[in-house]
Structures are given as structure tokens and as C-alpha cells.
Scaffold this motif. Structure first.
Motif, PDB file in Angstrom:
ATOM      1  N   TYR A  44       0.847  -1.210   0.000  1.00  0.00           N
ATOM      2  CA  TYR A  44       0.000   0.000   0.000  1.00  0.00           C
ATOM      3  C   TYR A  44       0.873   1.248   0.000  1.00  0.00           C
ATOM      4  CZ  TYR A  44      -4.001  -2.999   0.729  1.00  0.00           C
ATOM      5  OH  TYR A  44      -4.959  -3.953   0.551  1.00  0.00           O
ATOM      6  N   ASN A  45       1.977   1.210   0.787  1.00  0.00           N
ATOM      7  CA  ASN A  45       2.897   2.347   0.807  1.00  0.00           C
ATOM      8  C   ASN A  45       3.462   2.617  -0.579  1.00  0.00           C
ATOM      9  OD1 ASN A  45       2.534   2.624   3.514  1.00  0.00           O
ATOM     10  ND2 ASN A  45       4.505   1.743   4.111  1.00  0.00           N
TER      11      ASN A  45
ATOM     12  N   PRO B 190      -1.158   9.898   2.971  1.00  0.00           N
ATOM     13  CA  PRO B 190      -1.557   8.506   2.735  1.00  0.00           C
ATOM     14  C   PRO B 190      -0.686   7.492   3.478  1.00  0.00           C
ATOM     15  CG  PRO B 190      -0.692   9.493   0.719  1.00  0.00           C
ATOM     16  CD  PRO B 190      -0.882  10.595   1.698  1.00  0.00           C
ATOM     17  N   LEU B 191       0.608   7.812   3.665  1.00  0.00           N
ATOM     18  CA  LEU B 191       1.460   6.891   4.423  1.00  0.00           C
ATOM     19  C   LEU B 191       0.973   6.770   5.867  1.00  0.00           C
ATOM     20  CD1 LEU B 191       5.164   7.664   3.390  1.00  0.00           C
ATOM     21  CD2 LEU B 191       3.864   5.600   2.960  1.00  0.00           C
TER      22      LEU B 191
ATOM     23  N   ASN C  31      -2.019   7.259   6.934  1.00  0.00           N
ATOM     24  CA  ASN C  31      -3.234   6.444   6.852  1.00  0.00           C
ATOM     25  C   ASN C  31      -2.882   4.963   6.931  1.00  0.00           C
ATOM     26  OD1 ASN C  31      -5.819   7.254   6.731  1.00  0.00           O
ATOM     27  ND2 ASN C  31      -5.880   7.577   4.524  1.00  0.00           N
ATOM     28  N   ASN C  32      -1.884   4.565   6.126  1.00  0.00           N
ATOM     29  CA  ASN C  32      -1.497   3.157   6.077  1.00  0.00           C
ATOM     30  C   ASN C  32      -0.952   2.676   7.417  1.00  0.00           C
ATOM     31  OD1 ASN C  32      -2.224   3.265   3.436  1.00  0.00           O
ATOM     32  ND2 ASN C  32      -0.141   3.221   2.599  1.00  0.00           N
TER      33      ASN C  32
ATOM     34  N   GLU D 235       2.192   2.398  -3.489  1.00  0.00           N
ATOM     35  CA  GLU D 235       1.315   3.220  -4.325  1.00  0.00           C
ATOM     36  C   GLU D 235       1.301   4.669  -3.844  1.00  0.00           C
ATOM     37  OE1 GLU D 235      -0.756   1.769  -7.324  1.00  0.00           O
ATOM     38  OE2 GLU D 235       1.299   1.219  -6.909  1.00  0.00           O
ATOM     39  N   ALA D 236       1.334   4.867  -2.514  1.00  0.00           N
ATOM     40  CA  ALA D 236       1.361   6.232  -1.974  1.00  0.00           C
ATOM     41  C   ALA D 236       2.649   6.934  -2.384  1.00  0.00           C
ATOM     42  CB  ALA D 236       1.239   6.196  -0.452  1.00  0.00           C
TER      43      ALA D 236
ATOM     44  N   SER E 132       3.524  12.257  -0.148  1.00  0.00           N
ATOM     45  CA  SER E 132       3.068  10.904   0.219  1.00  0.00           C
ATOM     46  C   SER E 132       2.696  10.783   1.690  1.00  0.00           C
ATOM     47  CB  SER E 132       4.174   9.885  -0.075  1.00  0.00           C
ATOM     48  OG  SER E 132       4.592   9.964  -1.396  1.00  0.00           O
TER      49      SER E 132
END
Lengths: 249, 262
Positions: B143-144, B189-190, B192-193, B146-147, B186
Motif C-alpha cells: 500500500y505504501n 496517505p502513508l 493512513n497506512n 502506491e502512496a 506521500s
């Protein structure tokens, strides 16, 4: 200047370039001498920026040969490193690094490419920042400066590498009119110091006053190559007369 | 902003404030982990008598999150670079990694690393905690990736041209110019992950790691009092994620030189 007298500092031989089906440069051949200011004029899409950007390999060419101070312009990494250390460039959109201060912007490349210590690089950077008149802004970030100030920082940043030639790609086109002069003044001062300069611009006053030579590109070919007084004087070419008519009015 | 450490001493710069918040929230996390058992022990049964057990579980949860989170950022950077690479094999490997991990459940991945991997490759026989860390790291890494890829792509082309024109090598262009700007983009979103990771670490429960959810469930099974126990478990998670987001907000503030974040 290491180029011997009489020998061209930059030579461009029969260079061609296509962007897809568009033939941007057609068999362009010319030379540029050390210590001279060449102003490159032409309508939008005439290939003038492309020609400039080829000299430090931001753009490739399809055929032909370009040699800058004895370094052939190719993708060879070692050659390219040497080339780019000698060729400074100033962009229309400044392209300052927004996350770094003015001082860091100017000091970065000497430290990373020339291997200067942090202190030595900062000292050299400070001298150049003073030279472009921005001493009190050295610790600001680019977003805190006006367009004209940012472009002066960009000039200082390119000069910090102690280049042998400076390329200017429409350096005043993104500026508000009242900021154009401060950038042109810095460029004039630079020209006065004997720097080899290639300038793509629409500033006819600058071209006339500072240029040693005008190169006019039309549809990917060099349509005129003359000293400014001749170029701006009684112009024989219909095409150039109409171009100047549009620019000057 | 709840829990903000304001008002600031007069004259503190943005950097000093964000540094102070980072230090304060790190200390707060350590304090929570060390001293959690004390306030919990004041609570009535079945919480008070199991305070130490809860605290131990919370510690394991944070350890899982930190180890997997840091490894996951490294994996994410590598996978993002792989996916943007000029070399097709690297793009395929990175693409396949992201495709498989995002397309399968985390629980299956955790079980796979613990049970199936040692069958396939006997050398990779790992303990339950290590297995959980590996599975979580690879999961959050995808997931990271893609961020971080989005961040790398968002850096304007002119920045790279300026760096190249100055003669900066590819390495310095990356670490001095591209990465700092991409990382800033990034970061939300990071975060968030990583917050999701802290909660997803509860799936380590399936292979017997005694982390917070496992602790809660064990006490619940022994006392049959789901309400206070699950409420306590949830509250501790909330406390941990709150401290963590305070820290990440401060990091974001540090990168926000234009002062866009109010």
C-alpha cells in the motif's frame, strides 16, 4: 576560456530533431564563440528552445553532432557529468527547489558535484547571492520571493557551478513586466563580465543592446545569423520583418 | 485540534514547534506503554486485576506496528522505484508484488507466512512474532508503494531538469530533490497506512501472538464480561492511534514550509 582563439567553443553540425511527425530542427549547423552573447530569436515552435536544451542534453537529437568545449554531447554518463558541470542553465519557470532555502538552492550542486565542503559551498553561494542583490533573502524559501527574485536566485544557482557557458531559456517570459528589468540587469552585468551566453528571449531591447549576434530560427532552420545592428536595421527578409513587426508592437 | 500542545511559547518557529510536538508525542507513547498498567489497575474487575496483561498486549501491538511500519516504508520505497523503473523486469516484480498483496486478505498472508512458508522453504521457519512482522511489513509495503509512487510522480519535471542541468548525479537528484518533495506529498496517505497497520496488527492474534486484541479476547473468555473488556481494548487502541497521529501531524508540519496547514 579553454577554447583556443579562433576555435569554436560550441559547434553544432547538421543536427536534426523530430517530435513524432514534427520535424523541429532541420540540418542545423552553427558555432558559438567563447565570451560572446548570442540571442536566439524565433516564433513559438521554431525550435529555439529545443536547440538550447540539446546543448546540455535535456533534449536528445536524432542525427548530427554537438561538441561543447571539446566534450561531445552524448548519453555517456561520464561525459555528460563533465558537460553539465560546464554548462549552466536558467529556465523560464525558474525551477528552484521549493523545499530548500535560497542559500541551499545555490550551495547544493557545488557541494554534491564539485565536492566542496558545506562551509566553502555556503560561502561561495553567499557571494553569488550578494552579487544578484538578494543577501537579505538568503535564508528564505523560494515561495517567499517574487518571480524576479526567484529568477535571480536561479541565475546565482547556475553560476555557483562556475560554468563556462550560460544558457537562458526565455528567462523573463514568466515574469510580471515590472520584474523583467531586474533580471535583465543581472544578465547584462554577467555579459559584461565576459561570460559566454546563449539567450532565447523575446526581449528585443536586450537583444539589441547586449547581443553580439542574433540567430533567427524559422521552421527548424537558421533563417538569419547577423550582428544586431544589421538584424534590426534594414531587414531584407519579409519573414523577419513580419516577425519583428509582431514582436515590437 | 484536540490534544494540540498549544499555546506555544511566543516566538517559536514552525520547525521548533513541530520538533517539540514530535518529541512530546514520542515521550507520550513511551509513557503510555510504561505506565498504562497504573491507571488500568485502579479500574474495577475484570480490568484492574488484568492491568499488567493489557499493558503487555499494548506493548506487543506497538512493537509489531513499529517494526512492520519501518520495514513497510522501506519496502514501499523500493516497490515504488521498481514500478517506475526503466527496466521492465523490475517493473514486473514490483507490479506482481503489489498485485498479489493487495488482492489477497491480510489474514491469509499472516497464516501463509507462519504455516505455509516453512513447508515450502524450511529455512524460513520463524517464530509467531517474526512471522507477523514479516506479513504485516509486506502488506503495508504494497500500500505504501502506491502512496510513494504517487508522490514521486507528482514532483514537477522541471525539478528533475534543473537537477540534471546542474550536473547532479541520479543518486543526489533522488535523495536531495525528488525524495524530499515526494515524501511530503506521500505523507498523509502513508500515515493512513500506518494507522491502519496498528489496527491490522490485531490479525497477528490468529497465529498466537499475544498482542492487545488477543489479550482482550483471552480475558473475555475467562471472565465472560465482554463489555468492559472490549471497551478497554478499543480505548487503548484509540489512545495509541491518537498519540501516533499527533506525531505524524508534527512531521507534516515540519515539511509544510509554505504554511499551508493551519
Amino acid at each position: 576560456m579553454s577554447a583556443a582563439a579562433g576555435q569554436a567553443f560550441i559547434s553544432v553540425e547538421k543536427v536534426n530533431k523530430h517530435f513524432g511527425p514534427h520535424h523541429v530542427l532541420r540540418d542545423v549547423s552553427t558555432t558559438f564563440d567563447a565570451g560572446k552573447v548570442t540571442v536566439i530569436l524565433g516564433a513559438s515552435g521554431s525550435g529555439k528552445s529545443t536547440l538550447l536544451r540539446m546543448l546540455n542534453r535535456l533534449e536528445t537529437y536524432d542525427s548530427g553532432r554537438i561538441v561543447v568545449d571539446g566534450i561531445e554531447v552524448t548519453d555517456d554518463a561520464k561525459q555528460l557529468e563533465k558537460l553539465r558541470a560546464e554548462v549552466g542553465m536558467v529556465f523560464q519557470q525558474f525551477n528552484l527547489f521549493p523545499h530548500l532555502t535560497v542559500l541551499e538552492n545555490v550551495a547544493l550542486a557545488p557541494r554534491r558535484v564539485r565536492g566542496l565542503s558545506r562551509e566553502a559551498a555556503a560561502q561561495r553561494a553567499m557571494e553569488l547571492i550578494e552579487r544578484v542583490g538578494l543577501k537579505e533573502h538568503a535564508h528564505k524559501h523560494p515561495f517567499q520571493l517574487s518571480g524576479g527574485q526567484q529568477q535571480r536566485v536561479a541565475i546565482a544557482r547556475a553560476l555557483a557551478m562556475q560554468p563556462k557557458v550560460m544558457l537562458f531559456d526565455e528567462p523573463t517570459s514568466a515574469l510580471d513586466p515590472e520584474m523583467v528589468k531586474e533580471v535583465l540587469d543581472v544578465m547584462k552585468q554577467l555579459a559584461g563580465s565576459g561570460m559566454t551566453m546563449l539567450v532565447v528571449t523575446h526581449e528585443m531591447g536586450f537583444a539589441r543592446e547586449v547581443g553580439d549576434r542574433i540567430l533567427f530560427l524559422d521552421k527548424g532552420c537558421i533563417a538569419a545569423d547577423a550582428p544586431p545592428e544589421q538584424f534590426f536595421g534594414a531587414q531584407a527578409s519579409e519573414r523577419i520583418r513580419s516577425f519583428l513587426g509582431q514582436i515590437l508592437h | 485540534m484536540p490534544f494540540a500542545l498549544s499555546p506555544w511559547p511566543a516566538g517559536w518557529s514552525r520547525q521548533q514547534r513541530s520538533s517539540a510536538t514530535m518529541i512530546a508525542s514520542s515521550l507520550a507513547m513511551l509513557l503510555v506503554l510504561w505506565l498504562l498498567a497504573i491507571p488500568l489497575s485502579w479500574a474495577p474487575e475484570p480490568i484492574g486485576n488484568n492491568a499488567q496483561y493489557f499493558a503487555e498486549g499494548a506493548r506487543v501491538t506497538v512493537e509489531l506496528t513499529l517494526v512492520a511500519g519501518l520495514a513497510g516504508v522501506v519496502l514501499g520505497v523500493l516497490a515504488a522505484l521498481g514500478k517506475l523503473s526503466a527496466l521492465p523486469p523490475l517493473r514486473w516484480v514490483a507490479g506482481a508484488y503489489i498485485w498479489v498483496i493487495r488482492g489477497t486478505p491480510l489474514l491469509v498472508q499472516v497464516l501463509f507466512v507462519f504455516f505455509a512458508l516453512p513447508v515450502l522453504i524450511p529455512v524460513l521457519q520463524m517464530g509467531d512474532f517474526t512471522s507477523a512482522c514479516v506479513a504485516l511489513a509486506f502488506n503495508v509495503g504494497a500500500y505504501n508503494a502506491e502512496a510513494i509512487r504517487a508522490g514521486l510522480l507528482a514532483v514537477p519535471k522541471g525539478q528533475l531538469e534543473a537537477a540534471r542541468a546542474l550536473g547532479l548525479s541520479r543518486w543526489y537528484t533522488f535523495i536531495d530533490i525528488t525524495f524530499p518533495q515526494a515524501f511530503k506529498i506521500s505523507l498523509p496517505p502513508l500515515v493512513n497506512n500506518i494507522v491502519a497497520l496498528l489496527k491490522d496488527s490485531s490479525l497477528a492474534y490468529a497465529i498466537g501472538v499475544v498482542e492487545l486484541t488477543n489479550v482482550g479476547n483471552r480475558i473475555q473468555a475467562a471472565t465472560f464480561q465482554p463489555v468492559p473488556i472490549l471497551a478497554t481494548t478499543a480505548t487503548i487502541y484509540l489512545l495509541l492511534t491518537t498519540v501516533m497521529t499527533r506525531f505524524s501531524d508534527a512531521v507534516e508540519h515540519r515539511f509544510d514550509i509554505e504554511g499551508k496547514i493551519k
